[in-house]
Enzyme design. Structure first.
Site, PDB file in Angstrom:
ATOM      1  N   CYS A  36      -6.030  11.818 -13.252  1.00 21.57           N
ATOM      2  CA  CYS A  36      -6.785  12.647 -12.301  1.00 21.57           C
ATOM      3  C   CYS A  36      -6.996  14.011 -12.942  1.00 21.57           C
ATOM      4  O   CYS A  36      -6.075  14.582 -13.502  1.00 21.57           O
ATOM      5  CB  CYS A  36      -6.012  12.811 -10.993  1.00 21.57           C
ATOM      6  SG  CYS A  36      -6.044  11.369  -9.943  1.00 21.57           S
ATOM      7  N   HIS A  37      -8.201  14.507 -12.846  1.00 25.84           N
ATOM      8  CA  HIS A  37      -8.457  15.819 -13.432  1.00 25.84           C
ATOM      9  C   HIS A  37      -8.443  16.890 -12.334  1.00 25.84           C
ATOM     10  O   HIS A  37      -8.630  16.580 -11.161  1.00 25.84           O
ATOM     11  CB  HIS A  37      -9.776  15.830 -14.206  1.00 25.84           C
ATOM     12  CG  HIS A  37     -10.948  15.316 -13.432  1.00 25.84           C
ATOM     13  ND1 HIS A  37     -11.196  13.965 -13.261  1.00 25.84           N
ATOM     14  CD2 HIS A  37     -11.928  15.964 -12.771  1.00 25.84           C
ATOM     15  CE1 HIS A  37     -12.291  13.816 -12.538  1.00 25.84           C
ATOM     16  NE2 HIS A  37     -12.744  15.004 -12.226  1.00 25.84           N
ATOM     17  N   MET A  71      -8.021  10.388  -4.151  1.00 28.60           N
ATOM     18  CA  MET A  71      -6.665  10.469  -4.704  1.00 28.60           C
ATOM     19  C   MET A  71      -5.949  11.699  -4.167  1.00 28.60           C
ATOM     20  O   MET A  71      -4.752  11.657  -3.872  1.00 28.60           O
ATOM     21  CB  MET A  71      -6.697  10.490  -6.229  1.00 28.60           C
ATOM     22  CG  MET A  71      -7.199   9.186  -6.843  1.00 28.60           C
ATOM     23  SD  MET A  71      -6.350   7.711  -6.243  1.00 28.60           S
ATOM     24  CE  MET A  71      -4.698   8.014  -6.810  1.00 28.60           C
ATOM     25  N   GLU A  72      -6.677  12.790  -4.004  1.00 31.75           N
ATOM     26  CA  GLU A  72      -6.091  14.012  -3.457  1.00 31.75           C
ATOM     27  C   GLU A  72      -5.669  13.796  -2.004  1.00 31.75           C
ATOM     28  O   GLU A  72      -4.573  14.199  -1.588  1.00 31.75           O
ATOM     29  CB  GLU A  72      -7.079  15.171  -3.583  1.00 31.75           C
ATOM     30  CG  GLU A  72      -7.238  15.694  -4.997  1.00 31.75           C
ATOM     31  CD  GLU A  72      -8.027  14.792  -5.939  1.00 31.75           C
ATOM     32  OE1 GLU A  72      -8.006  15.052  -7.147  1.00 31.75           O
ATOM     33  OE2 GLU A  72      -8.661  13.818  -5.496  1.00 31.75           O
ATOM     34  N   ASP A  86      12.413  13.453   3.988  1.00 31.21           N
ATOM     35  CA  ASP A  86      13.433  14.337   3.417  1.00 31.21           C
ATOM     36  C   ASP A  86      14.076  15.212   4.480  1.00 31.21           C
ATOM     37  O   ASP A  86      15.291  15.403   4.492  1.00 31.21           O
ATOM     38  CB  ASP A  86      12.808  15.213   2.326  1.00 31.21           C
ATOM     39  CG  ASP A  86      13.817  16.173   1.720  1.00 31.21           C
ATOM     40  OD1 ASP A  86      14.874  15.706   1.244  1.00 31.21           O
ATOM     41  OD2 ASP A  86      13.549  17.387   1.728  1.00 31.21           O
TER      42      ASP A  86
END
Length: 117
Positions: A36-37, A71-72, A86
């Site tokens: 990924c860029h 993807m982001e 978490d």
């Protein structure tokens, strides 16, 4: 107010922290996924819906570039979920992350996409 409803862990406000983490993940996806860029993100909105004892999370990401930002968005959702895990694992470790998928996208080389259930 989510704090009044008990959505605060020993680490702090769960929802607020998850939104911040998801937004940071969207902006740094290229650092986590090798091919990924870096992209100029023009907008990122994280929405969290509380359903029974679970969460439904959407990441809406915009860019003016010629590439898609799926993807982001997927990275943002997953990091939101991992942040919630978490922050809540001290209470229970039997949480489950599931059904993460792309809902829709437009633009980019592959064109438009809409999830069909």
């Amino acid at each position: 107010n989510l704090q009044q409803m008990g959505f605060v862990s020993k680490k702090g406000p769960i929802i607020d922290t998850a939104v911040i983490a998801g937004t940071m993940a969207v902006k740094s996806t290229h650092m986590a996924i090798p091919f990924c860029h870096p992209l100029m993100i023009n907008g990122c909105k994280i929405d969290i819906e509380i359903i029974n004892l679970g969460f439904k999370i959407w990441a809406t990401v915009h860019t003016e570039g010629k590439t898609g930002v799926e993807m982001e968005a997927l990275t943002g959702v997953n990091i939101c979920l991992l942040t919630i895990y978490d922050m809540c694992k001290a209470v229970s470790k039997d949480m489950e992350i599931k059904n993460v998928h792309l809902v829709s996208k437009s633009g980019g080389k592959s064109g438009d996409f809409v999830w069909k259930e």
